[in-house]
Design an enzyme around this catalytic site. Sequence first.
Site, PDB file in Angstrom:
ATOM      1  N   LYS A   1       0.842  -1.213   0.000  1.00 44.42           N
ATOM      2  CA  LYS A   1       0.000   0.000   0.000  1.00 44.42           C
ATOM      3  C   LYS A   1       0.875   1.260   0.000  1.00 44.42           C
ATOM      4  O   LYS A   1       0.568   2.237  -0.670  1.00 44.42           O
ATOM      5  CB  LYS A   1      -0.915   0.007   1.230  1.00 44.42           C
TER       6      LYS A   1
ATOM      7  N   SER B   1      -1.439   1.988   6.643  1.00 45.12           N
ATOM      8  CA  SER B   1      -1.672   1.049   7.731  1.00 45.12           C
ATOM      9  C   SER B   1      -2.627  -0.030   7.249  1.00 45.12           C
ATOM     10  O   SER B   1      -3.452   0.210   6.369  1.00 45.12           O
ATOM     11  CB  SER B   1      -2.275   1.805   8.917  1.00 45.12           C
ATOM     12  N   ASP B   2      -2.500  -1.221   7.839  1.00 47.86           N
ATOM     13  CA  ASP B   2      -3.436  -2.294   7.527  1.00 47.86           C
ATOM     14  C   ASP B   2      -3.695  -3.089   8.797  1.00 47.86           C
ATOM     15  O   ASP B   2      -2.784  -3.296   9.599  1.00 47.86           O
ATOM     16  CB  ASP B   2      -2.878  -3.214   6.435  1.00 47.86           C
ATOM     17  N   THR B   3      -4.933  -3.493   8.989  1.00 46.15           N
ATOM     18  CA  THR B   3      -5.328  -4.244  10.185  1.00 46.15           C
ATOM     19  C   THR B   3      -5.924  -5.574   9.764  1.00 46.15           C
ATOM     20  O   THR B   3      -6.722  -5.629   8.826  1.00 46.15           O
ATOM     21  CB  THR B   3      -6.380  -3.447  10.996  1.00 46.15           C
TER      22      THR B   3
END
Length: 200
Positions: free
Chosen positions: A59, A80-82
Amino acid sequence: MSDFIYLASQSPRRRQLLEQMGVSCQLLLPGAEEDSEALEVVLAGESPTAYVQRVTQLKLDAAVARLKQRGLPSAPVLCSDTTVALARRIYGKPDGAVDAERMLDELAGTTHRVLTAVAVQHGRKRQKALSVSRVTFAPMSRAQIRAYVASGEPLGKAGAYAIQGRVAMFIRHISGSHSGIMGLPLHETAQLLRAAGLKI
């Protein structure tokens, strides 16, 4: 010295969390020609930790390319990634109501992990961090799961729930970062932004 950052995320919660820290951000979102969903495909045998870190880096690569392509002024870029994980099983965003019900049925009555990776790039310098929290759900009946899914809140959320929403009444215990579970761990993010030159 930059007085703002680019946020390459469509999540309103991440924007709110940055505002909570007093960080001014401009959105740097994918154009219509970009297939951002394709970045989130899980590779065979990939662990939740490897997955969330790899997706965040992809990303960020895409966002940095977007910044150059659009000729925008230089400033730190944050991605950010969750993801939610039960053992090695990854729970991303549900495909619809039926998928959301399945996820919640599997997570109910368990302790699972919520992993949020954050990466910041300014110029050529890239910094990254990983926040891992544990969430314990109380058992949930089919009717309770159906009612929660019918509220629409689980759609578009990793693991089919939003910790700041009505599912909180089923959460028995949290260990780790509450903001990380929401999608942006503020302690780690502040450290990355300071390293990128922001005064916070």
